[in-house]
Scaffold this motif. Structure first.
Motif, PDB file in Angstrom:
ATOM      1  N   VAL A 142      -1.619   3.924   8.765  1.00  0.00           N
ATOM      2  CA  VAL A 142      -2.750   3.782   7.986  1.00  0.00           C
ATOM      3  C   VAL A 142      -2.630   4.413   6.691  1.00  0.00           C
ATOM      4  O   VAL A 142      -3.058   4.027   5.595  1.00  0.00           O
ATOM      5  N   VAL A 143      -2.011   5.584   6.431  1.00  0.00           N
ATOM      6  CA  VAL A 143      -1.496   6.134   5.207  1.00  0.00           C
ATOM      7  C   VAL A 143      -0.936   5.015   4.311  1.00  0.00           C
ATOM      8  O   VAL A 143      -0.965   4.913   3.103  1.00  0.00           O
ATOM      9  N   VAL A 144       0.350   4.753   4.797  1.00  0.00           N
ATOM     10  CA  VAL A 144       1.041   3.742   4.066  1.00  0.00           C
ATOM     11  C   VAL A 144       0.282   2.584   3.808  1.00  0.00           C
ATOM     12  O   VAL A 144       0.748   1.938   2.559  1.00  0.00           O
ATOM     13  N   GLY A 145      -0.434   2.119   4.523  1.00  0.00           N
ATOM     14  CA  GLY A 145      -1.136   0.694   4.440  1.00  0.00           C
ATOM     15  C   GLY A 145      -2.140   0.963   3.221  1.00  0.00           C
ATOM     16  O   GLY A 145      -2.358   0.148   2.152  1.00  0.00           O
ATOM     17  N   LEU A 146      -3.067   2.001   3.023  1.00  0.00           N
ATOM     18  CA  LEU A 146      -3.800   2.484   2.184  1.00  0.00           C
ATOM     19  C   LEU A 146      -2.860   2.493   0.633  1.00  0.00           C
ATOM     20  O   LEU A 146      -3.413   2.122  -0.088  1.00  0.00           O
ATOM     21  N   LYS A 147      -1.693   3.228   0.827  1.00  0.00           N
ATOM     22  CA  LYS A 147      -0.730   3.379  -0.542  1.00  0.00           C
ATOM     23  C   LYS A 147      -0.694   2.068  -0.844  1.00  0.00           C
ATOM     24  O   LYS A 147      -0.636   1.731  -2.076  1.00  0.00           O
ATOM     25  N   MET A 148      -0.346   1.076  -0.023  1.00  0.00           N
ATOM     26  CA  MET A 148       0.004  -0.197  -0.225  1.00  0.00           C
ATOM     27  C   MET A 148      -0.927  -1.008  -1.127  1.00  0.00           C
ATOM     28  O   MET A 148      -0.998  -1.456  -2.371  1.00  0.00           O
ATOM     29  N   VAL A 149      -2.002  -0.905  -0.510  1.00  0.00           N
ATOM     30  CA  VAL A 149      -3.322  -1.652  -1.191  1.00  0.00           C
ATOM     31  C   VAL A 149      -3.815  -0.994  -2.472  1.00  0.00           C
ATOM     32  O   VAL A 149      -4.043  -1.538  -3.614  1.00  0.00           O
ATOM     33  N   VAL A 150      -3.763   0.395  -2.587  1.00  0.00           N
ATOM     34  CA  VAL A 150      -4.061   1.277  -3.755  1.00  0.00           C
ATOM     35  C   VAL A 150      -3.216   0.850  -4.928  1.00  0.00           C
ATOM     36  O   VAL A 150      -3.508   0.633  -6.061  1.00  0.00           O
ATOM     37  N   ASN A 151      -1.977   1.123  -4.699  1.00  0.00           N
ATOM     38  CA  ASN A 151      -0.812   0.912  -5.732  1.00  0.00           C
ATOM     39  C   ASN A 151      -0.801  -0.666  -6.036  1.00  0.00           C
ATOM     40  O   ASN A 151      -0.554  -0.889  -7.096  1.00  0.00           O
ATOM     41  N   GLY A 152      -1.153  -1.349  -5.392  1.00  0.00           N
ATOM     42  CA  GLY A 152      -1.092  -2.684  -5.454  1.00  0.00           C
ATOM     43  C   GLY A 152      -2.414  -3.317  -6.377  1.00  0.00           C
ATOM     44  O   GLY A 152      -1.805  -4.115  -7.299  1.00  0.00           O
ATOM     45  N   TYR A 153      -3.341  -2.794  -6.346  1.00  0.00           N
ATOM     46  CA  TYR A 153      -4.497  -2.790  -7.230  1.00  0.00           C
ATOM     47  C   TYR A 153      -4.714  -2.162  -8.566  1.00  0.00           C
ATOM     48  O   TYR A 153      -4.679  -2.573  -9.769  1.00  0.00           O
ATOM     49  N   PHE A 154      -4.171  -0.902  -8.621  1.00  0.00           N
ATOM     50  CA  PHE A 154      -4.101   0.073  -9.640  1.00  0.00           C
ATOM     51  C   PHE A 154      -3.020   0.482 -10.236  1.00  0.00           C
ATOM     52  O   PHE A 154      -3.023   1.127 -11.306  1.00  0.00           O
ATOM     53  N   GLY A 155      -2.057  -0.108  -9.631  1.00  0.00           N
ATOM     54  CA  GLY A 155      -0.599   0.230  -9.973  1.00  0.00           C
ATOM     55  C   GLY A 155      -0.100   1.498  -9.377  1.00  0.00           C
ATOM     56  O   GLY A 155      -0.782   2.103  -8.392  1.00  0.00           O
ATOM     57  N   PRO A 156       1.162   2.017  -9.849  1.00  0.00           N
ATOM     58  CA  PRO A 156       1.863   3.153  -8.998  1.00  0.00           C
ATOM     59  C   PRO A 156       1.097   4.319  -9.278  1.00  0.00           C
ATOM     60  O   PRO A 156       1.427   5.422  -9.639  1.00  0.00           O
ATOM     61  N   VAL A 157      -0.317   4.538  -8.711  1.00  0.00           N
ATOM     62  CA  VAL A 157      -0.982   5.902  -9.134  1.00  0.00           C
ATOM     63  C   VAL A 157      -0.628   6.913  -7.939  1.00  0.00           C
ATOM     64  O   VAL A 157      -0.673   7.879  -8.024  1.00  0.00           O
ATOM     65  N   ILE A 158      -0.066   6.322  -6.664  1.00  0.00           N
ATOM     66  CA  ILE A 158       0.521   7.153  -5.783  1.00  0.00           C
ATOM     67  C   ILE A 158       1.799   7.489  -5.814  1.00  0.00           C
ATOM     68  O   ILE A 158       2.531   6.407  -5.256  1.00  0.00           O
ATOM     69  N   PRO A 159       2.664   8.459  -6.168  1.00  0.00           N
ATOM     70  CA  PRO A 159       3.859   8.462  -6.230  1.00  0.00           C
ATOM     71  C   PRO A 159       4.641   8.381  -4.837  1.00  0.00           C
ATOM     72  O   PRO A 159       4.126   9.019  -3.819  1.00  0.00           O
ATOM     73  N   THR A 160       5.775   8.024  -4.821  1.00  0.00           N
ATOM     74  CA  THR A 160       6.468   8.170  -3.372  1.00  0.00           C
ATOM     75  C   THR A 160       6.901   9.502  -3.105  1.00  0.00           C
ATOM     76  O   THR A 160       6.850   9.694  -1.735  1.00  0.00           O
ATOM     77  N   GLU A 161       7.114  10.578  -3.705  1.00  0.00           N
ATOM     78  CA  GLU A 161       7.282  11.768  -3.303  1.00  0.00           C
ATOM     79  C   GLU A 161       6.165  12.332  -2.908  1.00  0.00           C
ATOM     80  O   GLU A 161       6.126  12.959  -1.716  1.00  0.00           O
ATOM     81  N   TRP A 162       4.848  11.704  -2.949  1.00  0.00           N
ATOM     82  CA  TRP A 162       3.734  12.350  -2.378  1.00  0.00           C
ATOM     83  C   TRP A 162       3.487  11.657  -1.015  1.00  0.00           C
ATOM     84  O   TRP A 162       3.230  12.392  -0.004  1.00  0.00           O
ATOM     85  N   ALA A 163       3.947  10.652  -1.004  1.00  0.00           N
ATOM     86  CA  ALA A 163       4.054   9.600   0.416  1.00  0.00           C
ATOM     87  C   ALA A 163       5.041  10.387   1.354  1.00  0.00           C
ATOM     88  O   ALA A 163       4.849  10.425   2.431  1.00  0.00           O
ATOM     89  N   LEU A 164       6.348  10.675   0.821  1.00  0.00           N
ATOM     90  CA  LEU A 164       7.223  11.327   1.584  1.00  0.00           C
ATOM     91  C   LEU A 164       6.884  12.842   2.173  1.00  0.00           C
ATOM     92  O   LEU A 164       6.984  13.164   3.390  1.00  0.00           O
ATOM     93  N   LEU A 165       6.053  13.617   1.255  1.00  0.00           N
ATOM     94  CA  LEU A 165       5.683  14.805   1.587  1.00  0.00           C
ATOM     95  C   LEU A 165       4.541  14.769   2.643  1.00  0.00           C
ATOM     96  O   LEU A 165       4.593  15.543   3.640  1.00  0.00           O
ATOM     97  N   LEU A 166       3.540  13.770   2.519  1.00  0.00           N
ATOM     98  CA  LEU A 166       2.494  13.532   3.425  1.00  0.00           C
ATOM     99  C   LEU A 166       2.998  12.894   4.792  1.00  0.00           C
ATOM    100  O   LEU A 166       2.559  13.494   5.851  1.00  0.00           O
ATOM    101  N   THR A 167       4.000  12.132   4.732  1.00  0.00           N
ATOM    102  CA  THR A 167       4.704  11.611   5.965  1.00  0.00           C
ATOM    103  C   THR A 167       5.249  12.869   6.575  1.00  0.00           C
ATOM    104  O   THR A 167       5.118  12.945   7.907  1.00  0.00           O
TER     105      THR A 167
END
Length: 331
Positions: A262-287
């Motif tokens: 669910v988290v990576v799906g949300l990241k994909m939608v948000v970054n797809g619409y607004f640009g890379p606003v959620i850094p990969t490092e945040w995704a790594l730490l959250l995962t």
């Protein structure tokens, strides 16, 4: 910049690993002990970390974090495959030695299928940006579906793949060593082991439809998507035999994996619409936080439960093609 020789060189490396597995580890069709499986799993993990170091050095910090995050997600989702494999092997009473054979050929099939899916997915995303929202929504829906089916008990006797094969092929009454097909009285039969292999491959294909969009949420580089998938798959066989005896202790990991999707799906939608606003490092730490927390919770909550009560959770979940049993229904 990824060039053709990166792809050639990496695939040659994969062939070396497969030759080592088949020619050394699988020689004389011997069984691999739990201790050996643990060392092999650690070895594949260290190789993945070494490869990430190469990515960091030659491709830069961003690419390095993308590979690490993708690998972590793929490795974690592969544990969900292990839950399913345990269900399949237990239901079909597959001898342990034959499990080695099924998983080896299963890994080969998974590598081929995922390579094709990754190339197709990369081409689609390059041609049609809007597909990113489809992938993201698919991951969110899949994560929610996984959460809703965690406590279901699958009816493997009613599996559609199994019923199809038994209807259209002659099947031997029992296993014939590690053979997938035999000839009896001049008539060709398939063995139950081939049904198990097809079911394993079908399950991996279905899981790949989840995991590959998940890593495309992290990086659009097909080389990073492919290499992270390959490293996760190469260690799957060893990881299965390392964890199969204690997989029931990781019940809450299923919840963690669902939330990660669910988290990576949300990241994909948000970054797809607004640009890379959620850094990969945040995704790594959250995962890492979600998966680490779910593992710690699993081990804590199951430490005092009777073994039989804990083991029951290993026979729950979703197996592709299998309906859920009604409550109170027995095999």
């Amino acid at each position: 910049m990824t060039t053709w020789w990166h792809w050639v060189g990496f695939n040659l490396l994969v062939l070396v690993f497969l030759a080592f597995d088949l020619g050394v580890l699988h020689r004389r069709h011997r069984e691999i002990s739990v201790k050996e499986s643990l060392w092999l799993s650690l070895g594949y993990f260290v190789l993945a970390l070494c490869f990430s170091g190469v990515i960091f050095h030659f491709e830069g910090r961003q690419a390095g974090f993308e590979f690490l995050t993708g690998y972590l997600i793929e490795k974690s989702l592969s544990i969900d495959n292990i839950f399913v494999f345990v269900l399949i092997f237990t239901h079909f009473q597959v001898p342990k030695q034959s499990q080695h054979t099924v998983l080896f050929w299963g890994v080969l099939g998974a590598l081929a299928m995922r390579a094709a899916l990754i190339l197709a997915g990369s081409a689609i995303l390059t041609a049609f940006h809007w597909v990113i929202y489809v992938f993201g929504a698919f991951l969110i829906v899949t994560g929610v579906k996984m959460l809703m089916t965690i406590n279901d008990e699958p009816d493997l006797s009613g599996n559609r793949v199994t019923k199809f094969m038994r209807k259209h092929f002659r099947v031997t009454a029992d296993y014939v060593g590690e053979r997938f097909m035999v000839r009896q009285n001049s008539v060709r039969f398939i063995t139950p082991l081939l049904i198990v292999l097809v079911l394993v491959e079908f399950s991996d294909l279905v899981f790949a439809l989840d995991s590959i969009p998940a890593i495309f949420a992290i990086t659009k580089d097909p080389f990073l998507v492919y290499t992270s998938n390959v490293f996760a798959i190469l260690g799957l066989r060893a990881l299965f035999f390392a964890l199969t005896g204690i997989i029931h202790r990781f019940h809450y990991l299923k919840y963690g994996l669902s939330i990660v999707l669910v988290v990576v799906g949300l990241k994909m939608v948000v970054n797809g619409y607004f640009g890379p606003v959620i850094p990969t490092e945040w995704a790594l730490l959250l995962t890492l936080g979600i998966l680490g927390g779910s593992v710690a919770l699993s081990l804590h909550r199951t430490r005092t439960l009777p073994p039989q009560a804990v083991a029951e959770d290993a026979f729950r979940g979703w197996v592709p093609g299998s309906p859920a049993k009604e409550k109170g229904e027995e095999d």
